[in-house]
Every structure is written in structure tokens, then in C-alpha cells.
Design a protein around this motif. Structure first.
Motif, short mmCIF file in Angstrom:
data_model
loop_
_atom_site.label_atom_id
_atom_site.label_comp_id
_atom_site.label_asym_id
_atom_site.label_seq_id
_atom_site.Cartn_x
_atom_site.Cartn_y
_atom_site.Cartn_z
N GLU A 37 0.85 -1.18 0.00
CA GLU A 37 0.00 0.00 0.00
C GLU A 37 0.89 1.23 0.00
O GLU A 37 1.99 1.21 0.53
CB GLU A 37 -0.89 0.00 1.24
CG GLU A 37 -1.79 -1.23 1.34
CD GLU A 37 -2.43 -1.33 2.71
OE1 GLU A 37 -3.14 -0.39 3.07
OE2 GLU A 37 -2.18 -2.30 3.41
N THR A 38 0.38 2.33 -0.56
CA THR A 38 1.18 3.54 -0.60
C THR A 38 1.30 4.16 0.79
O THR A 38 2.30 4.76 1.12
CB THR A 38 0.58 4.57 -1.57
OG1 THR A 38 -0.80 4.72 -1.26
CG2 THR A 38 0.75 4.10 -3.00
N GLU A 39 0.26 4.02 1.60
CA GLU A 39 0.31 4.51 2.97
C GLU A 39 -0.27 3.44 3.90
O GLU A 39 -1.44 3.51 4.26
CB GLU A 39 -0.45 5.83 3.12
CG GLU A 39 0.22 6.96 2.37
CD GLU A 39 -0.42 8.31 2.68
OE1 GLU A 39 -1.21 8.39 3.63
OE2 GLU A 39 -0.12 9.27 1.97
N PRO A 40 0.54 2.47 4.25
CA PRO A 40 0.03 1.35 5.04
C PRO A 40 -0.28 1.75 6.48
O PRO A 40 0.20 2.77 6.98
CB PRO A 40 1.18 0.34 5.01
CG PRO A 40 2.40 1.20 4.84
CD PRO A 40 1.96 2.33 3.96
N THR A 41 -1.10 0.96 7.11
CA THR A 41 -1.34 1.11 8.54
C THR A 41 -0.60 0.00 9.27
O THR A 41 -0.29 -1.04 8.70
CB THR A 41 -2.84 1.03 8.87
OG1 THR A 41 -3.37 -0.16 8.32
CG2 THR A 41 -3.59 2.23 8.30
N CYS A 42 -0.32 0.26 10.54
CA CYS A 42 0.45 -0.68 11.33
C CYS A 42 -0.28 -2.03 11.42
O CYS A 42 -1.46 -2.07 11.76
CB CYS A 42 0.68 -0.10 12.72
SG CYS A 42 1.57 -1.24 13.80
#
Ligand SMILES: [Zn+2]
Length: 60
Positions: A37-42
Motif C-alpha cells: 500500500e502507498t500509505e500502510p497502517t500498522c
């Protein structure tokens, strides 16, 4: 993951871009190359992640 003063198997380390969890109480992180993902979540706490550079063993 421990490293000893053992020169038999030197581990090459390189600066690697990683995503690091922004939560102070969480140590979650992942290699940028392993995130899709371009802005992953933890993956641990689902907080936002921020890019940083760490020196990590090079992947073969
Ligand atoms: Zn986290």
C-alpha cells in the motif's frame, strides 16, 4: 535476532526505507519493499505509519 562479534558470517547491512508505526507504545514496522500500500497502517495496532531509514541486514 541477535548479532555477535563473530566474523565467520558477516552480515552486510544497508540503509533501508521502512514504514514505522507512529504510536509511541508500539514498535511495529515493515520494510517498504514488503508493503503493498502507498500509505500502510500498522499491522499490530492499525495506527498510521511514517517512513524512516534504518540500517538493516541486506536481503539476499
Ligand atoms: Zn503500531
Amino acid at each position: 535476532m541477535a548479532y555477535y562479534n563473530n566474523k565467520k558470517e558477516p552480515v552486510e547491512e544497508i540503509e533501508t526505507t521502512v514504514w514505522s508505526c507512529t504510536s509511541d507504545s508500539c514498535s511495529g514496522w515493515m520494510r517498504e519493499d514488503y508493503s503493498f500500500e502507498t500509505e500502510p497502517t500498522c499491522p499490530l495496532c492499525h495506527a498510521e505509519m511514517t517512513k524512516e531509514t534504518r540500517v538493516l541486514p541486506k536481503l539476499s
